[in-house]
Design an enzyme around this catalytic site. Structure first.
Site, PDB file in Angstrom:
ATOM      1  CB  CYS A 281      29.689 -10.964  76.616  1.00 12.99           C
ATOM      2  SG  CYS A 281      31.048 -12.068  77.135  1.00 12.99           S
TER       3      CYS A 281
ATOM      4  NE  ARG B 117      26.696  -8.393  70.383  1.00 13.66           N
ATOM      5  CZ  ARG B 117      27.564  -7.545  70.622  1.00 13.66           C
ATOM      6  NH1 ARG B 117      28.751  -8.343  71.819  1.00 13.66           N
ATOM      7  NH2 ARG B 117      27.524  -6.700  70.063  1.00 13.66           N
TER       8      ARG B 117
ATOM      9  CD1 TRP C 173      32.119 -17.093  73.614  1.00 14.02           C
ATOM     10  CD2 TRP C 173      33.841 -16.147  74.139  1.00 14.02           C
ATOM     11  NE1 TRP C 173      32.953 -17.763  72.193  1.00 14.02           N
ATOM     12  CE2 TRP C 173      34.276 -17.300  73.170  1.00 14.02           C
ATOM     13  CE3 TRP C 173      34.851 -15.210  74.511  1.00 14.02           C
ATOM     14  CZ2 TRP C 173      35.279 -16.929  72.801  1.00 14.02           C
ATOM     15  CZ3 TRP C 173      36.043 -15.587  74.159  1.00 14.02           C
ATOM     16  CH2 TRP C 173      36.178 -16.432  73.305  1.00 14.02           C
TER      17      TRP C 173
ATOM     18  N   GLY D  89      33.220  -7.688  79.062  1.00 14.18           N
ATOM     19  CA  GLY D  89      34.395  -7.127  79.536  1.00 14.18           C
ATOM     20  C   GLY D  89      34.936  -8.107  79.768  1.00 14.18           C
TER      21      GLY D  89
ATOM     22  CD  GLU E 126      35.362 -18.359  60.910  1.00  9.95           C
ATOM     23  OE1 GLU E 126      35.225 -17.223  61.640  1.00  9.95           O
ATOM     24  OE2 GLU E 126      34.913 -18.040  59.923  1.00  9.95           O
TER      25      GLU E 126
ATOM     26  CG  HIS F 244      59.790 -23.340  49.961  1.00 10.92           C
ATOM     27  ND1 HIS F 244      61.118 -22.549  49.685  1.00 10.92           N
ATOM     28  CD2 HIS F 244      59.254 -22.347  48.612  1.00 10.92           C
ATOM     29  CE1 HIS F 244      61.089 -22.598  48.977  1.00 10.92           C
ATOM     30  NE2 HIS F 244      60.396 -21.733  47.854  1.00 10.92           N
TER      31      HIS F 244
ATOM     32  CE  LYS G 161      28.904 -10.858  62.215  1.00  6.35           C
ATOM     33  NZ  LYS G 161      28.868 -11.848  61.245  1.00  6.35           N
TER      34      LYS G 161
END
Length: 605
Positions: A2, A27, A74, A100, A485, A501, A600
């Site tokens: 955000c 971001r 976001w 937030g 990404e 393994h 970001k």
């Protein structure tokens, strides 16, 4: 995550708000919006598209006003739909943007509904707007102060009121917020980069602060409502920081900026005009016998790489912890511990929380390795090492990572020297090697055409496996992270010795295996692991130091790197893997600088 831009200007503020949002696109976001006070009413425009679309929509309705707030969202609470996009209104009176998460939003929502408030979004932010509305009695500062006292969680907010034009209120708790003061107005933003060109002087708000911007006046209150003074900082940003120049994407630009960024970081300690005033004095590290490094994502991989350096050079026990997990563990202090918090932004919520957790357990030796000198993490730590990466716009970190590695390497050498495990002559030798690192990185960048040929062979793959050993295992992890990404190819990094393994079951001719092969003590072991892949028909892509003696064989592609660069070899190999991920993503046509679902600066849990 955000982004907030807001403020009061002496002219139409909309262009400044939109320019700020463009600078915050790095971001990551899935919606954006802007609202201003225009002719006695609050007007807004919101979109699920990019900021360029928002700009066109604002122009289409002649959005114009001197007081405004803007946001890139976001999604956390509620899907990316217009009703959930910010700014969020309460009636026609209050407008809010918020970064937030409000943890008690459900209880507050029920209380507000009982009082007649109607919710039109799924966001926790709407709770803030209605709370401010409920407390408003003619003074928006008092209303915001009273409303924020009821909030639990993290927030940075900017609020404006229809009945008080020329005024914007900001508040922060757990999420960053900065005041920018310029010739044409006073602004609020999530970081200084958003205000480049609009402000020259900045004030970072502390936890719990409120700020009242009224015209050109700025008043800051602490969480108790008492007037306080916060330090003002002047920043000079170069226009080239926000321009692509000859590059296609910011990620590509930032990959090629790494030699300069690394050179600046080294010079900040070794140059004639050193400016690492926050670094601990050598004697302050003399008693340290344990190093705990906290980080997330790429920063965690930098810390993981450095574990071997601290153990080898300083003879101290070192471990790298994932912040989001560590903050919920039962902490057992090994004593004489240096806690190192690693972050590009210095605002990473999980790392800040993990740092506070260790401090609450009595750890006083804390050091931030960070790219932002005025960040919350730097202010929270006793010491700091500021990397000189400069602004990093691409969501996928590149130059921040390599400068973090350099900072950690220098710290390990300093500790080793202080503890008597690195002699004066050895320290000088390592510093000479550091000084030569930027040229070696340019040598790797010159291999871009060869790496582009690899990308042609890889971009249609659905999966990829990255292998490394020793300090190159975290580089394999970072290479896999970069590929997933920005190209959206499923990729995993493994210690090469772990092949048998489990992961070997995945190896077929459809599974490319990318190997980072330095000419170190584990090379002969790594060769055996590569043979295991070839024996199963796997396709090998090997980054090999020029002095390894490796040659192209059936089922193998080979790029010769410079000669082995000693302990700093991981820095060179990761540059090649960054370029590989970038060119694969270019061929797949993804949104490289703003990959889907990612942000970001992760300022919420």
């Amino acid at each position: 995550m955000c982004g907030i831009v807001a403020g009061v200007a002496q002219r139409n503020i909309v262009p400044s708000l939109l320019e700020g949002l463009k600078r915050l696109e790095y971001r990551g976001y899935d919606s954006c919006g802007v609202a201003v006070l225009q002719r006695g009413e609050a007007r807004r425009v919101r979109t699920l598209s990019r900021v360029c679309t928002l700009e066109a929509d604002a122009r289409a309705i002649d959005l114009d006003g001197a007081t405004g707030i803007a946001h890139t969202r976001w999604a956390t609470h509620g899907m990316p739909v217009i009703d959930n996009a910010h700014p969020i209104f309460s009636g026609e009176l209050i407008a809010v943007v918020h970064n937030g998460i409000i943890e008690n939003h459900e209880q507050l929502r029920q209380s507000l509904r009982a009082k007649g408030y109607v919710f039109t979004s799924q966001t926790d932010t709407e709770v803030i707007a209605h709370l401010v509305h409920e407390h408003y009695c003619g003074d928006i500062l008092t209303a915001v102060h009273n409303a924020t006292r009821m909030l639990q969680g993290a927030y940075a907010i900017a609020v404006m009121c229809r009945d008080e034009p020329g005024r914007v209120i900001g508040a922060r708790q757990g999420s960053p917020l900065v005041v920018g003061i310029g010739k044409e107005g006073v602004f609020l933003a999530s970081d200084t980069f958003a205000l480049a060109g609009s402000a020259e002087r900045f004030i970072y708000l502390e936890e719990g602060d409120l700020v009242d911007i009224e015209g050109k006046d700025v008043k800051i209150l602490d969480k108790e409502g008492q007037a306080v003074t916060r330090r003002e900082i002047a920043f000079v940003r170069h226009a080239s920081d926000a321009e692509l120049g000859a590059y296609r994407h910011f990620m590509q630009k930032e990959i090629f900026e790494q030699p300069v960024a690394v050179a600046r970081t080294i010079a900040s300690v070794t140059g004639r005009e050193t400016h690492q005033a926050g670094m601990p004095k050598p004697e302050e590290l003399a008693e340290v016998t344990n190093v705990v490094m906290l980080g997330c994502g790429t920063s965690h991989y930098a810390a993981l790489t450095a574990c071997g350096w601290f153990e080898h050079f300083a003879n101290v026990a070192a471990r790298a912890e994932i912040s989001s997990e560590y903050r919920y563990r039962d902490y057992v202090s090994p004593g004489n511990t240096l806690v190192v918090a690693v972050s590009q932004s210095g605002e990473t919520a999980d790392t800040l929380a993990a740092l506070r957790y260790t401090q609450s357990m009595g750890e006083q030796r804390t050091l931030a390795i960070c790219n932002v000198a005025a960040s919350a993490m730097v202010r929270q730590c006793r010491w700091s090492f500021i990397t000189e990466a400069g602004p990093e716009v691409g969501v996928a970190s590149t130059k921040a990572f390599t400068t973090q590695l350099v900072a950690l390497f220098m710290l390990a050498i300093q500790m080793g020297k202080q503890r008597g495990h690195v002699s004066e002559s050895e320290a000088e030798s390592y510093m000479r090697q550091l000084t030569a690192l930027p040229d070696a990185m340019r040598n790797v960048l010159a291999r871009e055409p060869e790496i582009m040929a690899w990308a042609e062979a890889l971009y249609q793959s659905d999966h990829a496996l990255f292998l490394g050993r020793g300090t190159h295992y975290p580089i394999a992890l970072e290479g896999a992270l970069k590929l997933k990404e920005i190209s959206y190819i499923h990729a995993e990094g493994y210690p090469a010795g772990e092949l048998k393994h489990g992961p070997l079951a995945l190896v077929t001719d459809a599974m490319p295996v990318i190997v980072t092969a330095p000419n170190d003590a584990l090379l002969h072991k790594l060769k055996s692991n590569m043979e295991e892949v070839r024996a199963r028909g796997g396709r090998l892509f090997v980054l090999a130091d020029s002095d390894t003696g490796l040659t192209v064989e059936s089922g193998m592609r080979l790029i010769h790197m410079p000669a082995w660069f000693g302990a700093l070899s991981p820095v060179l190999h990761v540059v090649a893997l960054q370029l590989l991920a970038y060119h694969v993503a270019c061929l797949r046509g993804t949104d490289i600088d703003k990959p889907r679902n990612l942000a970001k600066s992760v300022t919420v849990e």
